[in-house]
Design a protein around this motif. Sequence first.
Motif, short mmCIF file in Angstrom:
data_model
loop_
_atom_site.label_atom_id
_atom_site.label_comp_id
_atom_site.label_asym_id
_atom_site.label_seq_id
_atom_site.Cartn_x
_atom_site.Cartn_y
_atom_site.Cartn_z
N VAL A 167 0.87 -1.17 0.00
CA VAL A 167 0.00 0.00 0.00
C VAL A 167 0.90 1.22 0.00
CG1 VAL A 167 -1.87 1.23 1.16
CG2 VAL A 167 -1.71 -1.26 1.35
N HIS A 168 0.82 2.03 -1.05
CA HIS A 168 1.61 3.25 -1.17
C HIS A 168 0.70 4.41 -0.77
CE1 HIS A 168 4.80 1.24 -3.51
NE2 HIS A 168 3.80 0.50 -3.95
N LEU A 169 1.14 5.19 0.21
CA LEU A 169 0.34 6.32 0.66
C LEU A 169 1.25 7.40 1.21
CD1 LEU A 169 0.15 5.59 4.04
CD2 LEU A 169 -1.39 3.94 3.05
N GLY A 170 0.66 8.47 1.70
CA GLY A 170 1.42 9.57 2.28
C GLY A 170 1.51 9.43 3.79
N GLU A 171 2.59 9.91 4.33
CA GLU A 171 2.82 9.84 5.77
C GLU A 171 1.73 10.56 6.56
OE1 GLU A 171 6.80 10.40 8.43
OE2 GLU A 171 6.40 11.93 6.93
N LEU A 204 5.93 12.64 3.51
CA LEU A 204 6.80 11.77 2.74
C LEU A 204 6.05 10.49 2.35
CD1 LEU A 204 10.07 12.23 4.76
CD2 LEU A 204 9.61 13.03 2.44
N PRO A 205 6.50 9.83 1.27
CA PRO A 205 5.84 8.59 0.86
C PRO A 205 6.08 7.48 1.88
CG PRO A 205 7.74 9.06 -0.54
CD PRO A 205 7.58 10.22 0.37
N VAL A 206 5.07 6.64 2.05
CA VAL A 206 5.11 5.51 2.96
C VAL A 206 4.59 4.28 2.21
CG1 VAL A 206 4.13 4.55 5.09
CG2 VAL A 206 4.79 6.95 5.01
#
Length: 134
Positions: free
Chosen positions: A13-17, A69-71
Amino acid sequence: MNGSTGAALRLTVHLGECDTWHHKPLYAEIVHRARAAGLAGAGVFRGIEGFGASSVVHTQRLLSLSEDLPVAVVIVDTEERVRGFLPQLEELVTGGLVTLEPCEVIRYGGRAGGSGDSRADADEDGRTDGGSAR
């Protein structure tokens, strides 16, 4: 997975911090739900630079330091168990990217001596050594 090796499915799962769920970090909610669902394991990885659908580059290199940042949350388990978890993600992830990739598990088991976080690795009796007597 309980010590098994072989074919598995990796969910990322790619999401924002800064993405949240009820005032908590979204990545933390995903990890807690994965644990509650009995999945083999989950990890959260913080990126130093990236962009998503908005095409805005978030980077750690700027003097102002990005606050979003990307998480990536990565979960690996059997295909059946990972696919069974997807409905929970549909509820949680309204923006971001979810991917599934087949993978092969070479080794799966607890670390010798634990990870240093006795609360996370303790069994029902509070042991962190995988149940063996010392």
